[in-house]
Design an enzyme around this catalytic site. Structure first.
Site, short mmCIF file in Angstrom:
data_model
loop_
_atom_site.label_atom_id
_atom_site.label_comp_id
_atom_site.label_asym_id
_atom_site.label_seq_id
_atom_site.Cartn_x
_atom_site.Cartn_y
_atom_site.Cartn_z
N PRO A 93 0.82 -1.22 0.00
CA PRO A 93 0.00 0.00 0.00
C PRO A 93 0.85 1.27 0.00
CG PRO A 93 -0.64 -1.47 1.81
CD PRO A 93 0.60 -2.03 1.21
N GLU A 120 0.82 -7.40 8.96
CA GLU A 120 1.09 -5.97 8.97
C GLU A 120 2.09 -5.55 7.90
OE1 GLU A 120 -0.64 -3.47 10.60
OE2 GLU A 120 -1.80 -5.32 10.68
N ARG A 158 -1.55 -9.89 -20.62
CA ARG A 158 -2.38 -9.64 -21.81
C ARG A 158 -1.67 -8.79 -22.84
NH1 ARG A 158 -4.77 -4.83 -21.89
NH2 ARG A 158 -6.56 -5.44 -23.13
N ASP A 173 -5.18 -0.68 -29.78
CA ASP A 173 -4.51 0.49 -30.31
C ASP A 173 -5.38 1.73 -30.20
OD1 ASP A 173 -2.82 -1.31 -32.92
OD2 ASP A 173 -2.20 -0.79 -30.91
C1 9D3 Z 1 -4.55 -3.15 8.80
C2 9D3 Z 1 -3.16 -2.96 8.35
N1 9D3 Z 1 -2.92 -1.63 7.80
C3 9D3 Z 1 -2.73 -0.66 8.88
C4 9D3 Z 1 -3.45 0.59 8.56
C5 9D3 Z 1 -1.71 -1.63 6.99
C6 9D3 Z 1 -1.77 -2.63 5.89
C7 9D3 Z 1 -0.89 -3.68 5.84
C8 9D3 Z 1 -0.96 -4.61 4.82
C9 9D3 Z 1 -2.72 -2.49 4.89
C10 9D3 Z 1 -2.79 -3.44 3.86
C11 9D3 Z 1 -1.93 -4.49 3.82
C12 9D3 Z 1 -2.00 -5.49 2.76
N2 9D3 Z 1 -2.03 -4.89 1.43
C13 9D3 Z 1 -1.16 -5.19 0.48
O1 9D3 Z 1 -0.31 -6.03 0.69
C14 9D3 Z 1 -1.21 -4.47 -0.78
C15 9D3 Z 1 -2.11 -3.47 -1.26
C16 9D3 Z 1 -3.25 -2.84 -0.67
O2 9D3 Z 1 -3.71 -3.12 0.44
N3 9D3 Z 1 -3.89 -1.87 -1.41
C17 9D3 Z 1 -3.49 -1.51 -2.65
N4 9D3 Z 1 -2.43 -2.06 -3.23
C18 9D3 Z 1 -1.75 -3.03 -2.54
S1 9D3 Z 1 -0.41 -3.83 -3.09
C19 9D3 Z 1 -0.25 -4.73 -1.73
#
Ligand code: 9D3
Length: 257
Positions: A93, A120, A158, A173
């Site tokens: 994230p 986490e 793709r 395209d």
């Molecule tokens: C509840 C945990 N969060 C604290 C506010 C942090 C958190 C840790 C791990 C939030 C999401 C995740 C898991 N998400 C991903 O591994 C992830 C992700 C996403 O959650 N949203 C958009 N793209 C991605 S890419 C990997």
């Protein structure tokens, strides 16, 4: 293109690569997807892959060593495959937002390694030492990186040469130009839910192209105006958009235009 995915859920990633356009790309040998489970590289009878966070607080953090060994195995397994070192992309994230531009660039690489987090997150020192790029797929919370990795595999897969049929590639395209797609219709031309727009039945291909372009421009203006802000429209496009705006006064008003 070869994609190696380091994940605690290897079966999920393998399954995702088995359907539709991506499944066919794999069958045709245009795309290879392998999954590596850090648990297979974890120590002890419990094969631990996580531990509590230093500093306290809820949730677990993935250990450095099982991830590092899984990454090393993924790297090594694909070395005979192509010479260049594979970039390691961590789905998180905190990453840069994935765009179609980045997808296109990544699709031209011979290989890459995707790293998925769970719980986490992963130990920051592994990110610093082993990760080349951090990518997010959008501003919403997933429970792990696997769906994001599957999104990347799909978007990249793709685009591999020969993955789409001829018709789809040609269409690609005309619609990979930053606009939303036009509406589509099929038979019956008259239905309880409405009629197919007459222009699409006219046989006038120039008029049909113009109508579709106008719809693309108009829908982009209505639904994703920020996309138009990032591009300069030619004179023909400007005229088509003005025509759309004239014909959609009421609708545009409701949406705040
Ligand atoms: C509840 C945990 N969060 C604290 C506010 C942090 C958190 C840790 C791990 C939030 C999401 C995740 C898991 N998400 C991903 O591994 C992830 C992700 C996403 O959650 N949203 C958009 N793209 C991605 S890419 C990997």
């Amino acid at each position: 293109m070869r994609i190696d995915v380091v994940t605690l859920f290897p079966e999920f990633v393998r399954q995702c690569a088995g359907f539709g356009v991506i499944g066919r790309a794999v069958e045709r040998g245009l795309l290879e997807v392998e999954a590596w489970n850090p648990r297979d590289y974890a120590e002890g009878g419990y094969r631990r892959v996580d531990d509590s966070a230093c500093g306290g607080g809820p949730g677990m953090v993935l250990l450095i060593e099982p991830l590092r060994k899984a990454l090393a195995a993924a790297r090594q397994a694909a070395t005979g495959h192509v010479g260049q070192p594979a970039p390691v992309i961590f789905l998180s994230p905190q990453g840069t937002r994935l765009t179609q531009d980045r997808v296109r660039q990544l699709a031209s690489l011979p290989r890459m390694i995707l790293l998925c987090g769970r719980y986490e997150g992963i130990d920051e020192r592994l990110v610093q030492h082993e990760v080349d790029e951090e990518l997010s797929i959008g501003d919403y919370v997933l429970s792990g990186g696997e769906l994001a990795a599957a999104v990347l595999v799909d978007a990249i897969g793709r685009l591999q040469e020969g993955a789409l049929g001829d018709a789809q590639s040609a269409q690609q395209d005309s619609f990979s130009d930053g606009l939303l797609d036009c509406p589509h219709y099929t038979r019956p031309v008259s239905h309880e839910f409405g009629k197919v727009p007459a222009v699409l039945l006219s046989g006038d291909h120039a008029a049909i192209d113009r109508w579709r372009r106008m719809q693309s421009l108009g829908r982009t203006w209505l639904r994703r105006p920020e996309l138009l802000g990032n591009m300069t429209l030619g004179q023909d496009d400007q005229r088509l958009l003005e025509e759309f705006k004239r014909e959609h006064k009421g609708q545009a008003h409701e949406q705040g235009h």
